[in-house]
Design a protein around this motif. Structure first.
Motif, PDB file in Angstrom:
ATOM      1  N   VAL A  67       0.867  -1.170   0.000  1.00 49.30           N
ATOM      2  CA  VAL A  67       0.000   0.000   0.000  1.00 49.30           C
ATOM      3  C   VAL A  67       0.913   1.232   0.000  1.00 49.30           C
ATOM      4  O   VAL A  67       1.665   1.439   0.948  1.00 49.30           O
ATOM      5  N   TYR A  68       0.858   2.002  -1.072  1.00 42.49           N
ATOM      6  CA  TYR A  68       1.797   3.109  -1.243  1.00 42.49           C
ATOM      7  C   TYR A  68       1.282   4.381  -0.579  1.00 42.49           C
ATOM      8  O   TYR A  68       0.079   4.654  -0.570  1.00 42.49           O
ATOM      9  N   GLN A  69       2.216   5.124  -0.060  1.00 43.36           N
ATOM     10  CA  GLN A  69       1.877   6.399   0.558  1.00 43.36           C
ATOM     11  C   GLN A  69       1.482   7.415  -0.512  1.00 43.36           C
ATOM     12  O   GLN A  69       2.160   7.582  -1.516  1.00 43.36           O
ATOM     13  N   THR A  70       0.364   8.101  -0.316  1.00 44.54           N
ATOM     14  CA  THR A  70      -0.078   9.105  -1.269  1.00 44.54           C
ATOM     15  C   THR A  70       0.867  10.298  -1.238  1.00 44.54           C
ATOM     16  O   THR A  70       1.108  10.882  -0.182  1.00 44.54           O
ATOM     17  N   PRO A  71       1.444  10.697  -2.388  1.00 44.96           N
ATOM     18  CA  PRO A  71       2.373  11.840  -2.390  1.00 44.96           C
ATOM     19  C   PRO A  71       1.625  13.159  -2.221  1.00 44.96           C
ATOM     20  O   PRO A  71       0.438  13.261  -2.529  1.00 44.96           O
ATOM     21  N   VAL A  72       2.319  14.132  -1.702  1.00 46.07           N
ATOM     22  CA  VAL A  72       1.762  15.482  -1.548  1.00 46.07           C
ATOM     23  C   VAL A  72       2.705  16.456  -2.253  1.00 46.07           C
ATOM     24  O   VAL A  72       3.836  16.672  -1.805  1.00 46.07           O
ATOM     25  N   ALA A  73       2.247  17.026  -3.370  1.00 52.05           N
ATOM     26  CA  ALA A  73       3.061  17.971  -4.137  1.00 52.05           C
ATOM     27  C   ALA A  73       2.958  19.360  -3.512  1.00 52.05           C
ATOM     28  O   ALA A  73       1.884  19.778  -3.080  1.00 52.05           O
TER      29      ALA A  73
ATOM     30  N   GLN B  51       8.954  20.865  -3.289  1.00 51.92           N
ATOM     31  CA  GLN B  51       9.343  19.780  -2.386  1.00 51.92           C
ATOM     32  C   GLN B  51       9.431  18.475  -3.176  1.00 51.92           C
ATOM     33  O   GLN B  51       8.552  18.152  -3.964  1.00 51.92           O
ATOM     34  N   LEU B  52      10.528  17.735  -2.945  1.00 51.67           N
ATOM     35  CA  LEU B  52      10.710  16.460  -3.629  1.00 51.67           C
ATOM     36  C   LEU B  52      11.359  15.466  -2.663  1.00 51.67           C
ATOM     37  O   LEU B  52      12.591  15.374  -2.576  1.00 51.67           O
ATOM     38  N   PRO B  53      10.538  14.709  -1.898  1.00 50.89           N
ATOM     39  CA  PRO B  53      11.098  13.692  -0.991  1.00 50.89           C
ATOM     40  C   PRO B  53      11.902  12.639  -1.765  1.00 50.89           C
ATOM     41  O   PRO B  53      11.715  12.431  -2.964  1.00 50.89           O
ATOM     42  N   ASP B  54      12.785  11.946  -1.050  1.00 52.00           N
ATOM     43  CA  ASP B  54      13.725  11.024  -1.694  1.00 52.00           C
ATOM     44  C   ASP B  54      13.049   9.919  -2.494  1.00 52.00           C
ATOM     45  O   ASP B  54      13.554   9.490  -3.524  1.00 52.00           O
ATOM     46  N   ILE B  55      11.932   9.442  -2.031  1.00 51.26           N
ATOM     47  CA  ILE B  55      11.338   8.269  -2.678  1.00 51.26           C
ATOM     48  C   ILE B  55      10.477   8.626  -3.891  1.00 51.26           C
ATOM     49  O   ILE B  55       9.892   7.745  -4.510  1.00 51.26           O
ATOM     50  N   TYR B  56      10.404   9.915  -4.227  1.00 52.93           N
ATOM     51  CA  TYR B  56       9.539  10.333  -5.319  1.00 52.93           C
ATOM     52  C   TYR B  56      10.344  10.937  -6.469  1.00 52.93           C
ATOM     53  O   TYR B  56      11.494  11.345  -6.317  1.00 52.93           O
ATOM     54  N   SER B  57       9.703  11.019  -7.617  1.00 53.98           N
ATOM     55  CA  SER B  57      10.211  11.777  -8.756  1.00 53.98           C
ATOM     56  C   SER B  57       9.156  12.811  -9.126  1.00 53.98           C
ATOM     57  O   SER B  57       7.977  12.669  -8.798  1.00 53.98           O
ATOM     58  N   GLY B  58       9.583  13.879  -9.782  1.00 55.15           N
ATOM     59  CA  GLY B  58       8.643  14.941 -10.110  1.00 55.15           C
ATOM     60  C   GLY B  58       8.922  15.549 -11.472  1.00 55.15           C
ATOM     61  O   GLY B  58       9.985  15.347 -12.057  1.00 55.15           O
TER      62      GLY B  58
ATOM     63  N   ASN C 105       6.787   5.752  -8.346  1.00 55.91           N
ATOM     64  CA  ASN C 105       6.749   4.636  -9.300  1.00 55.91           C
ATOM     65  C   ASN C 105       5.583   4.726 -10.266  1.00 55.91           C
ATOM     66  O   ASN C 105       5.069   3.691 -10.730  1.00 55.91           O
ATOM     67  N   ASN C 106       5.145   5.924 -10.561  1.00 57.56           N
ATOM     68  CA  ASN C 106       4.033   6.135 -11.503  1.00 57.56           C
ATOM     69  C   ASN C 106       2.759   5.431 -11.087  1.00 57.56           C
ATOM     70  O   ASN C 106       1.944   5.027 -11.921  1.00 57.56           O
ATOM     71  N   ILE C 107       2.593   5.277  -9.790  1.00 55.95           N
ATOM     72  CA  ILE C 107       1.380   4.636  -9.286  1.00 55.95           C
ATOM     73  C   ILE C 107       0.452   5.670  -8.669  1.00 55.95           C
ATOM     74  O   ILE C 107      -0.720   5.756  -9.005  1.00 55.95           O
ATOM     75  N   CYS C 108       0.995   6.457  -7.754  1.00 54.96           N
ATOM     76  CA  CYS C 108       0.223   7.524  -7.127  1.00 54.96           C
ATOM     77  C   CYS C 108       0.786   8.868  -7.557  1.00 54.96           C
ATOM     78  O   CYS C 108       2.008   9.028  -7.683  1.00 54.96           O
TER      79      CYS C 108
END
Length: 288
Positions: free
Chosen positions: A27-33, A52-59, A97-100
Protein backbone atom coordinates in the motif's frame (compact mmCIF):
# COMPACT_ATOMS: atom_id res chain seq x y z
CA UNK A 1 -4.37 3.85 -1.74
CA UNK A 2 -3.74 4.41 1.95
CA UNK A 3 -1.11 6.92 3.11
CA UNK A 4 1.22 4.32 4.67
CA UNK A 5 3.40 1.31 3.86
CA UNK A 6 2.28 -2.03 5.31
CA UNK A 7 2.85 -5.72 4.71
CA UNK A 8 -0.17 -7.93 5.11
CA UNK A 9 0.31 -11.63 5.86
CA UNK A 10 -2.53 -14.09 5.54
CA UNK A 11 -2.28 -17.72 6.62
CA UNK A 12 -4.74 -20.09 4.98
CA UNK A 13 -5.32 -23.58 6.44
CA UNK A 14 -7.46 -26.45 5.23
CA UNK A 15 -9.40 -28.71 7.55
CA UNK A 16 -7.00 -31.63 7.50
CA UNK A 17 -3.53 -30.22 7.10
CA UNK A 18 -1.50 -27.31 8.29
CA UNK A 19 -1.01 -25.64 4.89
CA UNK A 20 -0.51 -21.84 4.70
CA UNK A 21 0.16 -19.21 2.03
CA UNK A 22 1.74 -15.80 2.67
CA UNK A 23 0.73 -12.82 0.52
CA UNK A 24 2.49 -9.44 0.51
CA UNK A 25 0.23 -6.44 -0.33
CA UNK A 26 1.98 -3.11 -0.88
CA UNK A 27 0.00 0.00 0.00
CA UNK A 28 1.80 3.11 -1.24
CA UNK A 29 1.88 6.40 0.56
CA UNK A 30 -0.08 9.10 -1.27
CA UNK A 31 2.37 11.84 -2.39
CA UNK A 32 1.76 15.48 -1.55
CA UNK A 33 3.06 17.97 -4.14
CA UNK A 34 4.08 21.41 -2.90
CA UNK A 35 5.53 24.37 -4.80
CA UNK A 36 7.52 26.77 -2.63
CA UNK A 37 5.85 29.81 -4.20
CA UNK A 38 2.39 31.30 -4.50
CA UNK A 39 0.51 33.02 -7.31
CA UNK A 40 2.06 36.33 -8.29
CA UNK A 41 3.62 38.68 -10.81
CA UNK A 42 7.14 38.81 -12.16
CA UNK A 43 8.73 41.59 -14.18
CA UNK A 44 10.48 40.11 -17.18
CA UNK A 45 10.52 36.82 -19.00
CA UNK A 46 12.20 34.61 -16.37
CA UNK A 47 11.36 33.41 -12.87
CA UNK A 48 12.77 30.80 -10.48
CA UNK A 49 10.63 28.10 -8.90
CA UNK A 50 11.36 25.31 -6.44
CA UNK A 51 9.28 22.48 -5.08
CA UNK A 52 9.34 19.78 -2.39
CA UNK A 53 10.71 16.46 -3.63
CA UNK A 54 11.10 13.69 -0.99
CA UNK A 55 13.72 11.02 -1.69
CA UNK A 56 11.34 8.27 -2.68
CA UNK A 57 9.54 10.33 -5.32
CA UNK A 58 10.21 11.78 -8.76
CA UNK A 59 8.64 14.94 -10.11
CA UNK A 60 8.14 16.99 -13.23
CA UNK A 61 7.00 20.49 -14.24
CA UNK A 62 4.31 21.24 -16.81
CA UNK A 63 2.88 24.34 -18.49
CA UNK A 64 1.92 25.65 -21.92
CA UNK A 65 4.21 25.53 -24.95
CA UNK A 66 5.58 29.05 -24.38
CA UNK A 67 7.26 27.94 -21.14
CA UNK A 68 10.73 26.38 -20.91
CA UNK A 69 12.23 24.85 -17.76
CA UNK A 70 15.97 25.11 -17.13
CA UNK A 71 17.90 22.84 -16.62
CA UNK A 72 14.92 20.53 -17.35
CA UNK A 73 11.39 19.81 -16.27
CA UNK A 74 12.36 17.08 -13.78
CA UNK A 75 14.51 19.26 -11.52
CA UNK A 76 12.89 20.45 -8.29
CA UNK A 77 14.64 23.85 -8.74
CA UNK A 78 14.19 25.47 -12.15
CA UNK A 79 14.46 28.71 -14.04
CA UNK A 80 11.22 29.34 -15.90
CA UNK A 81 11.40 31.19 -19.21
CA UNK A 82 8.48 32.40 -21.30
CA UNK A 83 8.15 33.75 -24.81
CA UNK A 84 4.84 35.51 -24.13
CA UNK A 85 4.11 38.17 -21.52
CA UNK A 86 0.92 36.78 -20.05
CA UNK A 87 -0.48 34.76 -17.19
CA UNK A 88 0.72 31.12 -17.13
CA UNK A 89 -0.37 28.17 -15.00
CA UNK A 90 2.69 26.16 -13.95
CA UNK A 91 2.21 22.70 -12.43
CA UNK A 92 4.47 20.48 -10.33
CA UNK A 93 3.57 16.79 -10.16
CA UNK A 94 5.25 14.12 -8.00
CA UNK A 95 4.77 10.38 -8.17
CA UNK A 96 6.00 7.16 -6.58
CA UNK A 97 6.75 4.64 -9.30
CA UNK A 98 4.03 6.14 -11.50
CA UNK A 99 1.38 4.64 -9.29
CA UNK A 100 0.22 7.52 -7.13
CA UNK A 101 0.31 11.16 -8.25
CA UNK A 102 -0.29 14.58 -6.77
CA UNK A 103 -0.09 18.03 -8.41
CA UNK A 104 0.33 21.57 -7.13
CA UNK A 105 0.12 24.67 -9.34
CA UNK A 106 0.83 28.40 -9.35
CA UNK A 107 -0.41 31.18 -11.60
CA UNK A 108 2.50 33.44 -12.61
CA UNK A 109 1.87 36.61 -14.58
CA UNK A 110 4.95 37.63 -16.58
CA UNK A 111 4.94 41.39 -17.16
CA UNK A 112 6.82 43.19 -19.89
CA UNK A 113 9.29 45.75 -18.49
CA UNK A 114 8.61 49.37 -19.37
CA UNK A 115 11.26 50.66 -21.82
CA UNK A 116 13.51 53.11 -20.01
CA UNK A 117 14.79 56.40 -21.33
CA UNK A 118 13.64 58.96 -23.83
CA UNK A 119 11.54 62.07 -23.71
CA UNK A 120 8.32 60.40 -22.62
CA UNK A 121 6.86 63.49 -20.91
CA UNK A 122 7.08 65.59 -24.05
CA UNK A 123 8.97 68.79 -24.69
CA UNK A 124 9.35 71.60 -22.18
CA UNK A 125 6.98 74.47 -22.95
CA UNK A 126 7.36 78.25 -22.93
CA UNK A 127 4.00 79.95 -23.25
CA UNK A 128 3.10 83.65 -23.20
CA UNK A 129 0.31 85.18 -21.17
CA UNK A 130 -1.49 81.86 -21.18
CA UNK A 131 -2.40 79.95 -18.03
CA UNK A 132 -3.61 76.70 -19.53
CA UNK A 133 -1.78 74.27 -21.78
CA UNK A 134 -1.92 70.74 -23.14
CA UNK A 135 0.75 68.18 -22.31
CA UNK A 136 1.38 65.09 -24.36
CA UNK A 137 3.12 62.11 -22.73
CA UNK A 138 4.10 58.90 -24.47
CA UNK A 139 2.72 55.49 -23.48
CA UNK A 140 4.83 52.55 -24.70
CA UNK A 141 3.42 49.64 -26.64
CA UNK A 142 2.99 47.52 -23.52
CA UNK A 143 -0.59 46.34 -23.21
CA UNK A 144 -0.71 46.25 -19.40
CA UNK A 145 1.21 49.49 -18.77
CA UNK A 146 -0.44 52.67 -17.53
CA UNK A 147 0.69 56.22 -16.89
CA UNK A 148 -0.10 59.11 -14.60
CA UNK A 149 0.75 62.81 -14.54
CA UNK A 150 1.96 64.25 -11.24
CA UNK A 151 2.58 67.80 -10.07
CA UNK A 152 6.22 68.10 -9.02
CA UNK A 153 6.35 71.80 -8.28
CA UNK A 154 3.67 74.37 -9.08
CA UNK A 155 1.53 77.06 -7.55
CA UNK A 156 -1.53 76.19 -5.51
CA UNK A 157 -4.55 75.87 -7.77
CA UNK A 158 -2.89 74.06 -10.66
CA UNK A 159 -5.09 71.22 -11.89
CA UNK A 160 -4.48 68.29 -14.23
CA UNK A 161 -7.72 67.53 -16.05
CA UNK A 162 -7.17 63.78 -16.46
CA UNK A 163 -3.94 62.61 -14.81
CA UNK A 164 -4.16 59.11 -16.31
CA UNK A 165 -4.49 60.35 -19.90
CA UNK A 166 -1.17 60.85 -21.74
CA UNK A 167 -2.67 63.88 -23.49
CA UNK A 168 -4.40 66.14 -21.02
CA UNK A 169 -4.88 69.78 -20.06
CA UNK A 170 -3.14 71.59 -17.21
CA UNK A 171 -4.92 74.70 -15.96
CA UNK A 172 -4.56 77.25 -13.18
CA UNK A 173 -0.98 78.12 -14.07
CA UNK A 174 0.68 81.37 -13.02
CA UNK A 175 3.68 83.31 -14.28
CA UNK A 176 6.85 81.31 -13.67
CA UNK A 177 8.02 77.73 -14.10
CA UNK A 178 5.95 74.71 -13.05
CA UNK A 179 7.26 71.14 -13.13
CA UNK A 180 5.30 67.99 -13.95
CA UNK A 181 6.22 64.32 -14.24
CA UNK A 182 4.80 61.55 -16.41
CA UNK A 183 5.17 58.17 -14.69
CA UNK A 184 4.63 54.84 -16.46
CA UNK A 185 4.07 51.68 -14.44
CA UNK A 186 3.38 48.05 -15.22
CA UNK A 187 2.56 46.02 -12.13
CA UNK A 188 5.68 45.07 -10.16
CA UNK A 189 8.03 46.40 -12.84
CA UNK A 190 10.11 49.45 -11.90
CA UNK A 191 8.37 52.68 -12.95
CA UNK A 192 9.80 54.96 -15.62
CA UNK A 193 9.55 58.68 -14.88
CA UNK A 194 10.26 61.73 -17.00
CA UNK A 195 9.87 65.38 -15.99
CA UNK A 196 9.01 68.45 -18.05
CA UNK A 197 8.32 72.09 -17.25
CA UNK A 198 5.90 74.78 -18.35
CA UNK A 199 7.28 78.32 -18.24
CA UNK A 200 4.54 80.96 -18.30
CA UNK A 201 5.87 84.36 -19.37
CA UNK A 202 4.29 87.73 -20.14
CA UNK A 203 4.15 88.91 -23.75
CA UNK A 204 7.25 88.96 -25.95
CA UNK A 205 7.67 90.94 -29.14
CA UNK A 206 10.01 90.29 -32.04
CA UNK A 207 12.82 92.74 -32.70
CA UNK A 208 11.92 93.16 -36.32
CA UNK A 209 10.14 91.81 -39.37
CA UNK A 210 10.43 91.78 -43.16
CA UNK A 211 7.09 92.39 -44.90
CA UNK A 212 8.14 91.34 -48.42
CA UNK A 213 5.28 88.94 -49.12
CA UNK A 214 7.28 85.72 -48.94
CA UNK A 215 5.12 84.36 -46.12
CA UNK A 216 8.01 84.39 -43.65
CA UNK A 217 8.12 87.00 -40.87
CA UNK A 218 5.80 89.28 -42.82
CA UNK A 219 4.04 90.81 -39.79
CA UNK A 220 5.08 92.30 -36.47
CA UNK A 221 4.40 89.52 -33.94
CA UNK A 222 3.91 89.84 -30.22
CA UNK A 223 3.69 86.48 -28.47
CA UNK A 224 0.75 86.28 -26.07
CA UNK A 225 -1.02 89.38 -27.36
CA UNK A 226 -3.97 87.25 -28.48
CA UNK A 227 -4.64 86.32 -24.84
CA UNK A 228 -5.01 89.89 -23.56
CA UNK A 229 -8.43 91.37 -22.85
CA UNK A 230 -7.46 94.76 -24.27
CA UNK A 231 -4.31 96.28 -25.74
CA UNK A 232 -3.21 99.29 -27.75
CA UNK A 233 -0.21 99.40 -30.08
CA UNK A 234 1.28 102.62 -31.44
CA UNK A 235 4.24 102.76 -33.87
CA UNK A 236 6.37 105.90 -34.28
CA UNK A 237 8.98 106.80 -36.88
CA UNK A 238 12.32 108.46 -36.17
CA UNK A 239 10.65 111.88 -36.12
CA UNK A 240 8.19 110.85 -33.42
CA UNK A 241 5.23 110.80 -35.77
CA UNK A 242 2.60 108.09 -35.41
CA UNK A 243 2.69 105.84 -38.47
CA UNK A 244 0.46 103.05 -37.19
CA UNK A 245 -2.00 102.54 -34.36
CA UNK A 246 -4.25 99.66 -33.38
CA UNK A 247 -6.53 98.76 -30.51
CA UNK A 248 -6.68 95.06 -29.64
CA UNK A 249 -3.76 94.34 -31.92
CA UNK A 250 -3.82 90.77 -33.30
CA UNK A 251 -0.38 90.30 -34.89
CA UNK A 252 -1.46 91.63 -38.25
CA UNK A 253 0.62 94.78 -38.94
CA UNK A 254 2.41 94.25 -42.25
CA UNK A 255 4.41 97.50 -42.33
CA UNK A 256 1.81 99.82 -43.87
CA UNK A 257 1.16 103.29 -42.51
CA UNK A 258 -2.16 104.78 -41.45
CA UNK A 259 -3.02 105.39 -45.12
CA UNK A 260 -2.30 101.83 -46.21
CA UNK A 261 1.01 102.56 -47.92
CA UNK A 262 4.22 100.61 -47.40
CA UNK A 263 6.62 102.16 -44.95
CA UNK A 264 10.28 102.17 -45.94
CA UNK A 265 12.92 99.98 -44.35
CA UNK A 266 13.99 101.72 -41.16
CA UNK A 267 14.08 101.53 -37.38
CA UNK A 268 10.79 102.35 -35.67
CA UNK A 269 9.64 102.77 -32.09
CA UNK A 270 6.64 101.03 -30.54
CA UNK A 271 4.56 101.55 -27.40
CA UNK A 272 2.26 98.74 -26.31
CA UNK A 273 -0.22 99.28 -23.49
CA UNK A 274 -1.92 96.37 -21.72
CA UNK A 275 -3.95 97.36 -18.65
CA UNK A 276 -3.34 94.15 -16.71
CA UNK A 277 0.39 94.01 -17.54
CA UNK A 278 1.49 97.60 -17.97
CA UNK A 279 3.33 99.37 -20.77
CA UNK A 280 5.97 97.91 -23.07
CA UNK A 281 8.15 99.93 -25.44
CA UNK A 282 11.21 99.53 -27.62
CA UNK A 283 12.72 99.66 -31.06
CA UNK A 284 11.89 97.41 -33.99
CA UNK A 285 13.46 97.05 -37.40
CA UNK A 286 11.37 96.98 -40.56
CA UNK A 287 13.36 95.57 -43.47
CA UNK A 288 11.96 94.97 -46.91
Amino acid sequence: HECKDITYKENIQDCDEQNGTDMNISVYQTPVAEINSSDGMICGETDTLSAQLPDIYSGFWQSDTSITFIPDSTSDFVIVETTTFDSHIIKWTITNNNICFDTDSVDIQFLEPVPNGGNIAGDNQIIYYQFETEVDGLLPDVSTASGIWNIVEANIGVEIANPEDPTTTISGLEFGISYFSWEITNGVCPPVIDTMFVDVRPIQQTNGFSPNGDGINDVFKIKGIENTQYNKLVIFDNWGDVVYSSENYQNDWDGKNLHGKDLPSDTYYFVLSIPELGEYSGFLILKR
